[in-house]
Motif scaffolding. Structure first.
Motif, PDB file in Angstrom:
ATOM      1  N   MET B 166       1.044  -1.163   0.235  1.00  0.00           N
ATOM      2  CA  MET B 166       0.442   0.017  -0.177  1.00  0.00           C
ATOM      3  C   MET B 166       1.173   1.803  -0.144  1.00  0.00           C
ATOM      4  O   MET B 166       0.296   2.128   0.867  1.00  0.00           O
ATOM      5  CB  MET B 166      -0.580   0.232   1.280  1.00  0.00           C
ATOM      6  CG  MET B 166      -0.799  -0.537   2.215  1.00  0.00           C
ATOM      7  SD  MET B 166      -2.208  -0.732   4.017  1.00  0.00           S
ATOM      8  CE  MET B 166      -2.602   0.752   3.407  1.00  0.00           C
ATOM      9  N   GLU B 169      -0.810   4.705  -1.037  1.00  0.00           N
ATOM     10  CA  GLU B 169      -1.904   4.997   0.070  1.00  0.00           C
ATOM     11  C   GLU B 169      -1.033   5.977   1.380  1.00  0.00           C
ATOM     12  O   GLU B 169      -1.060   7.048   2.297  1.00  0.00           O
ATOM     13  CB  GLU B 169      -2.935   4.192   0.063  1.00  0.00           C
ATOM     14  CG  GLU B 169      -3.142   4.518   1.501  1.00  0.00           C
ATOM     15  CD  GLU B 169      -4.917   3.779   1.860  1.00  0.00           C
ATOM     16  OE1 GLU B 169      -4.874   2.518   1.300  1.00  0.00           O
ATOM     17  OE2 GLU B 169      -5.161   3.758   3.024  1.00  0.00           O
ATOM     18  N   VAL B 170       0.425   5.063   1.635  1.00  0.00           N
ATOM     19  CA  VAL B 170       0.569   5.194   2.568  1.00  0.00           C
ATOM     20  C   VAL B 170       1.129   6.902   2.673  1.00  0.00           C
ATOM     21  O   VAL B 170       1.469   7.915   3.771  1.00  0.00           O
ATOM     22  CB  VAL B 170       1.690   4.738   3.736  1.00  0.00           C
ATOM     23  CG1 VAL B 170       3.039   4.389   3.475  1.00  0.00           C
ATOM     24  CG2 VAL B 170       0.785   2.941   3.735  1.00  0.00           C
ATOM     25  N   LEU B 173      -0.999   9.544   3.189  1.00  0.00           N
ATOM     26  CA  LEU B 173      -1.811   9.465   4.753  1.00  0.00           C
ATOM     27  C   LEU B 173      -0.558  10.125   5.096  1.00  0.00           C
ATOM     28  O   LEU B 173      -0.898  10.942   5.841  1.00  0.00           O
ATOM     29  CB  LEU B 173      -1.637   7.686   5.373  1.00  0.00           C
ATOM     30  CG  LEU B 173      -2.578   6.931   5.185  1.00  0.00           C
ATOM     31  CD1 LEU B 173      -2.553   5.119   5.701  1.00  0.00           C
ATOM     32  CD2 LEU B 173      -3.889   7.857   5.875  1.00  0.00           C
ATOM     33  N   LEU B 174       0.865   9.404   4.821  1.00  0.00           N
ATOM     34  CA  LEU B 174       1.977  10.577   5.804  1.00  0.00           C
ATOM     35  C   LEU B 174       1.594  12.033   5.501  1.00  0.00           C
ATOM     36  O   LEU B 174       2.288  13.123   6.079  1.00  0.00           O
ATOM     37  CB  LEU B 174       3.438  10.226   5.307  1.00  0.00           C
ATOM     38  CG  LEU B 174       3.660   8.790   5.651  1.00  0.00           C
ATOM     39  CD1 LEU B 174       4.629   8.230   4.941  1.00  0.00           C
ATOM     40  CD2 LEU B 174       3.111   8.484   7.338  1.00  0.00           C
ATOM     41  N   HIS B 177      -1.565  13.959   6.545  1.00  0.00           N
ATOM     42  CA  HIS B 177      -2.695  13.430   8.446  1.00  0.00           C
ATOM     43  C   HIS B 177      -1.108  13.569   9.407  1.00  0.00           C
ATOM     44  O   HIS B 177      -1.691  13.405  10.507  1.00  0.00           O
ATOM     45  CB  HIS B 177      -3.310  12.883   8.253  1.00  0.00           C
ATOM     46  CG  HIS B 177      -3.867  12.910   7.073  1.00  0.00           C
ATOM     47  ND1 HIS B 177      -5.397  13.650   7.662  1.00  0.00           N
ATOM     48  CD2 HIS B 177      -5.220  11.826   6.327  1.00  0.00           C
ATOM     49  CE1 HIS B 177      -6.915  13.619   6.831  1.00  0.00           C
ATOM     50  NE2 HIS B 177      -5.796  12.312   5.745  1.00  0.00           N
ATOM     51  N   SER B 178      -0.280  13.348   8.870  1.00  0.00           N
ATOM     52  CA  SER B 178       1.214  12.984  10.164  1.00  0.00           C
ATOM     53  C   SER B 178       2.344  14.106  10.268  1.00  0.00           C
ATOM     54  O   SER B 178       2.024  14.953   9.860  1.00  0.00           O
ATOM     55  CB  SER B 178       1.652  11.970   9.113  1.00  0.00           C
ATOM     56  OG  SER B 178       3.048  12.444   8.825  1.00  0.00           O
ATOM     57  N   VAL B 179       2.841  13.783  11.547  1.00  0.00           N
ATOM     58  CA  VAL B 179       3.691  14.704  11.418  1.00  0.00           C
ATOM     59  C   VAL B 179       4.517  15.121  10.581  1.00  0.00           C
ATOM     60  O   VAL B 179       5.696  16.329  11.221  1.00  0.00           O
ATOM     61  CB  VAL B 179       4.518  14.203  12.776  1.00  0.00           C
ATOM     62  CG1 VAL B 179       5.313  12.837  12.603  1.00  0.00           C
ATOM     63  CG2 VAL B 179       5.301  15.382  13.834  1.00  0.00           C
ATOM     64  N   LEU B 180       4.931  14.518   9.248  1.00  0.00           N
ATOM     65  CA  LEU B 180       5.995  14.411   8.262  1.00  0.00           C
ATOM     66  C   LEU B 180       5.024  16.160   6.694  1.00  0.00           C
ATOM     67  O   LEU B 180       5.826  15.743   6.268  1.00  0.00           O
ATOM     68  CB  LEU B 180       6.263  13.764   7.812  1.00  0.00           C
ATOM     69  CG  LEU B 180       7.203  12.109   8.538  1.00  0.00           C
ATOM     70  CD1 LEU B 180       6.795  11.322   7.443  1.00  0.00           C
ATOM     71  CD2 LEU B 180       8.563  12.418   8.947  1.00  0.00           C
ATOM     72  N   THR B 208       8.949   3.048   9.426  1.00  0.00           N
ATOM     73  CA  THR B 208       8.299   3.806   9.807  1.00  0.00           C
ATOM     74  C   THR B 208       9.362   4.368  11.324  1.00  0.00           C
ATOM     75  O   THR B 208       9.654   4.926  11.801  1.00  0.00           O
ATOM     76  CB  THR B 208       7.628   2.409  11.861  1.00  0.00           C
ATOM     77  OG1 THR B 208       8.334   1.580  12.272  1.00  0.00           O
ATOM     78  CG2 THR B 208       6.843   1.827  11.296  1.00  0.00           C
ATOM     79  N   PHE B 212      10.454   8.732  10.642  1.00  0.00           N
ATOM     80  CA  PHE B 212      10.112   9.870  11.427  1.00  0.00           C
ATOM     81  C   PHE B 212      11.582   9.986  11.730  1.00  0.00           C
ATOM     82  O   PHE B 212      11.684  12.083  11.609  1.00  0.00           O
ATOM     83  CB  PHE B 212      10.138   9.081  13.296  1.00  0.00           C
ATOM     84  CG  PHE B 212      10.536   9.869  14.166  1.00  0.00           C
ATOM     85  CD1 PHE B 212       9.033  11.421  14.923  1.00  0.00           C
ATOM     86  CD2 PHE B 212      11.458  10.832  15.103  1.00  0.00           C
ATOM     87  CE1 PHE B 212       8.589  11.513  14.311  1.00  0.00           C
ATOM     88  CE2 PHE B 212      11.506  11.842  15.691  1.00  0.00           C
ATOM     89  CZ  PHE B 212       9.757  12.656  16.284  1.00  0.00           C
ATOM     90  N   ARG B 215      11.727  13.972   9.580  1.00  0.00           N
ATOM     91  CA  ARG B 215      11.261  15.106  10.366  1.00  0.00           C
ATOM     92  C   ARG B 215      12.511  15.353  10.942  1.00  0.00           C
ATOM     93  O   ARG B 215      13.119  16.500  10.976  1.00  0.00           O
ATOM     94  CB  ARG B 215      10.240  14.856  10.743  1.00  0.00           C
ATOM     95  CG  ARG B 215      10.100  15.841  11.717  1.00  0.00           C
ATOM     96  CD  ARG B 215       8.126  15.757  12.632  1.00  0.00           C
ATOM     97  NE  ARG B 215       8.859  16.772  13.812  1.00  0.00           N
ATOM     98  CZ  ARG B 215       8.419  17.797  13.955  1.00  0.00           C
ATOM     99  NH1 ARG B 215       8.324  18.577  13.399  1.00  0.00           N
ATOM    100  NH2 ARG B 215       8.575  18.547  14.858  1.00  0.00           N
ATOM    101  N   LEU B 236       9.042   4.538   0.637  1.00  0.00           N
ATOM    102  CA  LEU B 236       8.836   3.905   0.722  1.00  0.00           C
ATOM    103  C   LEU B 236       8.211   2.403  -0.877  1.00  0.00           C
ATOM    104  O   LEU B 236       7.475   1.117  -0.598  1.00  0.00           O
ATOM    105  CB  LEU B 236       7.316   4.821   0.190  1.00  0.00           C
ATOM    106  CG  LEU B 236       6.817   4.795   1.913  1.00  0.00           C
ATOM    107  CD1 LEU B 236       5.777   6.293   1.549  1.00  0.00           C
ATOM    108  CD2 LEU B 236       6.008   3.638   2.848  1.00  0.00           C
TER     109      LEU B 236
END
Lengths: 297, 297
Positions: B166, B169-170, B173-174, B177-180, B208, B212, B215, B236
């Protein structure tokens, strides 16, 4: 000049919530409160009032703040202290507001070649853990599970290195926004499905492939929807362990944090044949803030 | 009884958009349109009208629909055809609406032990590719990059196995919606940062943790924000390749799909020392739909 010899307030101020403790020389003096006024919920310019609100609840006392409150999304931006660092280094880097009445604890950073990492908030728990454990020990591996799990290495009271895995955040993204949302609504338990997820990761599975397969297994009736949350969590925590154990020796791991999370990580570690000891992060936070107060009094 | 000997309409109907082609025996007859009426944008009960809308634009003709239109979120739920499967199996499993005027192509599924996987829409491109390539070849590995990348294995015109990562999609999402989110706003290019991300994954990095670190690297000025998107995409796509190449032989990989994605994957494969050949997914889709029409006429 603020008086740091008596009671004081310590605040663990994160992204989504904050927890404030009234502490005195003997320990927690009684009042603790937690609310959802994390830095994300406070408008820019609203932090002064959010701080006064704590004093109104717990008393007009000296105050130590740690966590995202010191980030670029918080009240005052306080830099990252480079590792290795000990408690004295941390105290020297505290940013003071209103004379020495309010101190904002810095985060930690680590740089190794082109790799970099940062933490904010967990450092107080790590230094507190060193105090709880009776101070200066040989090298110790600490796992602090959460939105951003921190694996940290302590040596004689210093944080020498750490690395982050964004385990909790990726799980939340999948549950709230992804194609897996419909199958990740159940409670995560340290059950056989969770451990199967951990084992699948250690058997060499690729996370982004194995995650999609969770949905496919449910669609094809190879897995019950109620098993999917624990299995997917096991996959992610398996990756977390792979990242952390790569830097760990053979000693037991200290799993530090919220008990509902440390239980899951301890179960995963046991499944990998690793001993662990769970420590409540709130106890370590209080011990760390006490150690800071003692040094600045 | 519908007349399948002349022109017809073929629709690739996905989650977020749909593309409709007017085809005749010679190929694409001219009109193609694409809009954002993917199944997610059509209200339950609104599919009949969404189908009529296509006929109003391209003509009252027989119609073949493929993709998420046949899922539980689509118009009519059409099951998954188990692999191995060839084009005749696919045609036998078409769900017919209004006599034989509108056909909905099923998806494919694969089960191996406790592992399961599903696809919808890519199967038409895969069977079309077999036709484009001149039909029955020995075992061939096909990579179809996208929101959910499909790695598929073809043998003598049959899809024997496949697996999904995926990846797209990942990444979304990052970025959303993410801290990135703040560091993933730039265009992804097949540049040195992208290839560094691919290499980092192949060197054994845990996704994972490494994500992080993207960032953290920007915060600590170890990486420019404009480099982060390509690096994270490389991480990815590196995972994607690890999942797919585990099942691939030494033959060149066919990378099938949208040219802006196949370019990225071809660059990553080349960096891993693997030959590849890019094929436009739209050409393969048209070839697949033509082959279906020919068989049912």
């Amino acid at each position: 000049m603020a008086d740091w010899s008596g009671p004081f307030i310590a605040v663990d101020w994160g992204t989504t919530n904050r927890r404030a403790y009234l502490l005195d020389a003997k320990g927690v003096a009684g009042d603790v409160f937690e609310d959802d006024l994390g830095v994300k919920a406070v408008a820019s310019g609203g932090f002064e009032r959010a701080v006064q609100d704590i004093a109104a609840r717990l008393g007009e006392l000296p105050m130590l703040l740690a966590g995202m409150i010191g980030s670029d999304h918080g009240w005052r931006q306080v830099g990252y202290l480079p590792c290795p660092a000990d408690l004295d280094d941390l105290i020297d880097a505290i940013a003071w507001v209103e004379g020495r009445r309010i101190g904002i604890v810095p985060g930690l950073s680590v740089v190794q070649g082109t790799r970099g990492d940062v933490m904010r908030g967990e450092e107080v728990q790590l230094f507190g853990l060193a105090r709880l454990a009776g101070g200066d020990r040989a090298r110790q591996t600490v796992c602090h599970p959460g939105t951003h799990t921190k694996w940290a290495w302590l040596e004689a009271g210093r944080v020498t290195d750490f690395r982050t895995a964004m385990t909790g955040e990726v799980y939340s993204l999948l549950r709230e926004h992804s194609v897996l949302a419909s199958v990740l609504g159940h409670e995560v338990k340290a059950d056989e499905h969770f451990l199967a997820g951990v084992a699948t990761t250690f058997a060499g599975a690729v996370l982004t492939a194995e995650l999609f397969s969770v949905r496919a297994r449910v669609l094809l009736s190879l897995m019950e929807a109620r098993e999917a949350s624990s299995f997917a969590s096991g996959l992610l925590i398996g990756c977390d362990l792979r990242a952390g154990l790569a830097g760990a020796g053979e000693d037991p791991i200290v799993v530090l944090g919220r008990p509902e999370l440390t239980r899951l990580f301890a179960a995963a570690l046991e499944h990998c044949g690793r001993e662990s000891r769970q420590v409540d992060g709130a106890d370590a936070f209080v011990a760390g803030m006490h150690a800071i107060r003692k040094a600045i009094a």
